[in-house]
Design an enzyme around this catalytic site. Structure first.
Site, short mmCIF file in Angstrom:
data_model
loop_
_atom_site.label_atom_id
_atom_site.label_comp_id
_atom_site.label_asym_id
_atom_site.label_seq_id
_atom_site.Cartn_x
_atom_site.Cartn_y
_atom_site.Cartn_z
N ILE A 70 0.89 -1.07 -0.08
CA ILE A 70 -0.08 0.01 -0.09
C ILE A 70 0.71 1.55 -0.02
O ILE A 70 0.37 2.22 -0.77
CB ILE A 70 -1.03 -0.01 1.10
CG1 ILE A 70 -1.85 -1.19 1.26
CG2 ILE A 70 -1.86 1.27 1.28
CD1 ILE A 70 -2.54 -1.30 2.32
N CYS A 71 2.06 1.30 0.78
CA CYS A 71 2.84 2.56 0.79
C CYS A 71 3.00 3.03 -0.18
O CYS A 71 2.93 4.20 -0.60
CB CYS A 71 3.94 2.05 1.77
SG CYS A 71 3.36 1.43 3.61
N PRO A 72 3.61 2.29 -1.34
CA PRO A 72 4.25 3.08 -2.39
C PRO A 72 3.04 3.77 -3.22
O PRO A 72 3.16 4.61 -3.98
CB PRO A 72 4.87 1.89 -3.35
CG PRO A 72 4.37 0.73 -2.93
CD PRO A 72 4.01 0.88 -1.37
#
Length: 179
Positions: free
Chosen positions: A50-52
């Site tokens: 999710i982070c990128p």
């Protein structure tokens, strides 16, 4: 957790600012961007899923933040070297226009109150901080749910009016007037 009206804590961290090893790292503290609005957003771990998507979305909107005299600063508890490796190896992160803060000591995340109790990683937290380093907005998402950077811009716009803004208010619309 720190909240609206609290002073953003003092900090000093290493940050990854480019993929070029000769100029990849910088030291950043709470005064580095004095006189500007700041949007700090934290994510749990580098090299995840999710982070990128969030980081790239903030990067694509960076010009809109700059148009509002605001700087974006992203961070996690990973080291500046892990941030660098991720930027180099993840195409959508190669040309990020903002620093990736490395809170390896967890000092900043602890001061903000955003360390996940079991995992020991940063929660998916966002802080909008005014030019006087006062927190004006806080939001935190579950580790499994990404945030909406466009909504952060909308909230920043509303905060910068210094007026009453109704639900779903958008820049350019009328604000509320007290009769």
């Amino acid at each position: 957790m720190l909240t609206i009206g609290d002073k953003f804590p003092s900090f000093k961290v290493k940050a990854t600012v480019s993929t070029d090893l000769k100029s990849a790292f910088s030291e950043i503290d709470e005064n580095t961007y004095g006189g500007k609005w700041k949007v700090y957003f934290f994510w749990p771990k580098d090299f995840t899923f999710i982070c990128p998507t969030e980081i790239a979305a903030f990067g694509k909107l960076n010009g809109e933040f700059e148009d509002r005299d605001a700087v974006v600063l992203g961070g996690s508890t990973d080291s500046e070297f892990v941030h660098h490796a991720w930027r180099v190896h993840k195409e959508e992160l190669n040309d990020l226009p903002f620093p990736m803060l490395a809170d390896v000591s967890h000092a900043l995340c602890n001061a903000l109150g955003i360390l996940h109790k079991e995992e020991g990683v940063a929660l998916r937290a966002t802080f909008i901080v005014d030019p006087d380093n006062i927190i004006r907005h806080v939001s935190v998402n579950d580790l499994d749910v990404g945030r909406n950077p466009q909504e952060i811009i909308r909230i920043l716009d509303a905060l910068q009016t210094d007026e009453l803004c109704p639900c779903n208010w958008q820049k350019g619309e009328d604000t509320l007037k007290v009769a």
